[in-house]
Design a protein around this motif. Sequence first.
Motif, mmCIF file in Angstrom:
data_model
loop_
_atom_site.group_PDB
_atom_site.id
_atom_site.type_symbol
_atom_site.label_atom_id
_atom_site.label_comp_id
_atom_site.label_asym_id
_atom_site.label_seq_id
_atom_site.Cartn_x
_atom_site.Cartn_y
_atom_site.Cartn_z
ATOM 1 N N LYS A 145 0.836 -1.193 0.000
ATOM 2 C CA LYS A 145 0.000 0.000 0.000
ATOM 3 C C LYS A 145 0.875 1.248 0.000
ATOM 4 N N THR A 146 0.502 2.197 -0.829
ATOM 5 C CA THR A 146 1.320 3.382 -1.079
ATOM 6 C C THR A 146 1.637 4.158 0.186
ATOM 7 N N ALA A 147 0.684 4.308 1.065
ATOM 8 C CA ALA A 147 0.865 5.125 2.265
ATOM 9 C C ALA A 147 1.942 4.578 3.194
ATOM 10 N N HIS A 148 2.274 3.316 3.033
ATOM 11 C CA HIS A 148 3.235 2.677 3.940
ATOM 12 C C HIS A 148 4.543 2.317 3.231
ATOM 13 N N LEU A 149 4.659 2.681 1.968
ATOM 14 C CA LEU A 149 5.768 2.220 1.145
ATOM 15 C C LEU A 149 7.125 2.672 1.660
ATOM 16 N N SER A 150 7.194 3.861 2.240
ATOM 17 C CA SER A 150 8.486 4.414 2.669
ATOM 18 C C SER A 150 8.833 4.066 4.118
ATOM 19 N N ASN A 151 8.028 3.211 4.744
ATOM 20 C CA ASN A 151 8.215 2.929 6.172
ATOM 21 C C ASN A 151 8.998 1.649 6.459
ATOM 22 N N GLY A 152 9.588 1.054 5.430
ATOM 23 C CA GLY A 152 10.389 -0.143 5.644
ATOM 24 C C GLY A 152 9.608 -1.430 5.693
ATOM 25 N N VAL A 153 8.325 -1.384 5.331
ATOM 26 C CA VAL A 153 7.487 -2.580 5.438
ATOM 27 C C VAL A 153 7.895 -3.655 4.428
ATOM 28 N N VAL A 154 8.310 -3.217 3.236
ATOM 29 C CA VAL A 154 8.725 -4.181 2.205
ATOM 30 C C VAL A 154 9.949 -4.959 2.677
ATOM 31 N N GLN A 155 10.886 -4.242 3.264
ATOM 32 C CA GLN A 155 12.131 -4.863 3.710
ATOM 33 C C GLN A 155 11.906 -5.765 4.926
ATOM 34 N N GLN A 156 11.082 -5.316 5.866
ATOM 35 C CA GLN A 156 10.789 -6.159 7.033
ATOM 36 C C GLN A 156 10.119 -7.456 6.604
ATOM 37 N N LEU A 157 9.170 -7.338 5.678
ATOM 38 C CA LEU A 157 8.442 -8.508 5.202
ATOM 39 C C LEU A 157 9.373 -9.467 4.464
ATOM 40 N N GLN A 158 10.260 -8.911 3.637
ATOM 41 C CA GLN A 158 11.168 -9.763 2.878
ATOM 42 C C GLN A 158 12.095 -10.555 3.794
ATOM 43 N N LEU A 159 12.593 -9.913 4.829
ATOM 44 C CA LEU A 159 13.481 -10.610 5.759
ATOM 45 C C LEU A 159 12.735 -11.729 6.468
ATOM 46 N N LEU A 160 11.512 -11.466 6.908
ATOM 47 C CA LEU A 160 10.709 -12.502 7.563
ATOM 48 C C LEU A 160 10.495 -13.682 6.626
ATOM 49 N N GLU A 161 10.225 -13.391 5.361
ATOM 50 C CA GLU A 161 10.007 -14.457 4.383
ATOM 51 C C GLU A 161 11.255 -15.315 4.211
ATOM 52 N N LEU A 162 12.405 -14.675 4.079
ATOM 53 C CA LEU A 162 13.649 -15.417 3.899
ATOM 54 C C LEU A 162 13.928 -16.310 5.098
ATOM 55 N N GLU A 163 13.653 -15.804 6.294
ATOM 56 C CA GLU A 163 13.871 -16.598 7.506
ATOM 57 C C GLU A 163 12.914 -17.777 7.561
ATOM 58 N N ASP A 164 11.668 -17.556 7.160
ATOM 59 C CA ASP A 164 10.688 -18.644 7.182
ATOM 60 C C ASP A 164 11.037 -19.722 6.159
ATOM 61 N N LEU A 165 11.429 -19.298 4.961
ATOM 62 C CA LEU A 165 11.795 -20.272 3.926
ATOM 63 C C LEU A 165 12.993 -21.107 4.363
ATOM 64 N N ALA A 166 13.968 -20.463 4.996
ATOM 65 C CA ALA A 166 15.135 -21.199 5.481
ATOM 66 C C ALA A 166 14.726 -22.226 6.530
ATOM 67 N N SER A 167 13.743 -21.876 7.367
ATOM 68 C CA SER A 167 13.287 -22.809 8.400
ATOM 69 C C SER A 167 12.578 -24.012 7.799
ATOM 70 N N GLN A 168 12.109 -23.872 6.528
ATOM 71 C CA GLN A 168 11.456 -24.981 5.821
ATOM 72 C C GLN A 168 12.466 -25.840 5.043
ATOM 73 N N GLY A 169 13.749 -25.469 5.137
ATOM 74 C CA GLY A 169 14.776 -26.234 4.448
ATOM 75 C C GLY A 169 15.090 -25.754 3.047
ATOM 76 N N ILE A 170 14.486 -24.635 2.622
ATOM 77 C CA ILE A 170 14.749 -24.093 1.298
ATOM 78 C C ILE A 170 16.183 -23.569 1.234
ATOM 79 N N LYS A 171 16.862 -23.832 0.130
ATOM 80 C CA LYS A 171 18.276 -23.483 -0.002
ATOM 81 C C LYS A 171 18.536 -22.211 -0.791
ATOM 82 N N SER A 172 17.572 -21.785 -1.631
ATOM 83 C CA SER A 172 17.797 -20.566 -2.410
ATOM 84 C C SER A 172 16.479 -19.862 -2.693
ATOM 85 N N PHE A 173 16.568 -18.538 -2.838
ATOM 86 C CA PHE A 173 15.387 -17.720 -3.141
ATOM 87 C C PHE A 173 15.676 -16.891 -4.378
ATOM 88 N N ASP A 174 14.773 -16.980 -5.354
ATOM 89 C CA ASP A 174 14.881 -16.260 -6.618
ATOM 90 C C ASP A 174 13.925 -15.069 -6.582
#
Length: 228
Positions: A145-174
């Motif tokens: 959402k545009t109103a929240h774009l500059s607040n770091g939400v994209v980056q926080q979400l991406q880091l959480l995703e990478l951590e979750d995928l690693a916990s599932q045994g995933i070895k790489s993210f494209d």
Amino acid sequence: MIDHLTKLRGHVSITLPPDITDIRPFTWRGFLAEIRYTYILSLPYSINLADKAIRNKIKKAHANGYHSQPTDNMEHVYQCLIETEKRKGFNHQISVADLELAREILGEDRFRCYICYSESGEPVSANVTLLLDADRAIGWVAGTKTAHLSNGVVQQLQLLELEDLASQGIKSFDFCGANIASISESKAGWGGALKPYYVVRKPVFKDILRSGRDWLKFGQRPSGSSDP
């Protein structure tokens, strides 16, 4: 695969994963090939690989009360996708029902969604990821959402995703593409490896027009330029 593709009518194209580098069988049959690029991260991921700007944005999101988590709420995901469509002027051509059907067919082990919520509980950013096999995942679609774009939400979400995928045994993210300058810049900051991949397609009449356009574009030079 090629025999099947040649029998199809209309626009036919297929995006090949980066590990398929020999596309000669396609070109030998008359297919056109385009080279594109994406960033790939090895998992588990260390935030120390990210540049300072990304780390600061994640801190900003935390300080403003945002939190990210996996989700099965496709309505919340859709709200974020729609905002990006309006802002950038394109259409994902995905509905809430499509997302729910994909999740039902593929299952949580193959179709994973992540969402960032504001302190008040509003969904503000979403990522949808496909797990191709036991080792690889690709970021399929995302929206914020545009109103929240500059607040770091994209980056926080991406880091959480990478951590979750690693916990599932995933070895790489494209990151699934880095072919627009602004998008490439934002993805490069995570420290992934830049990898080429191919898109192959059947030629159509419009390719004649594209060739003319490309010829004109190639011949254009910045104002004030001169021959060496």
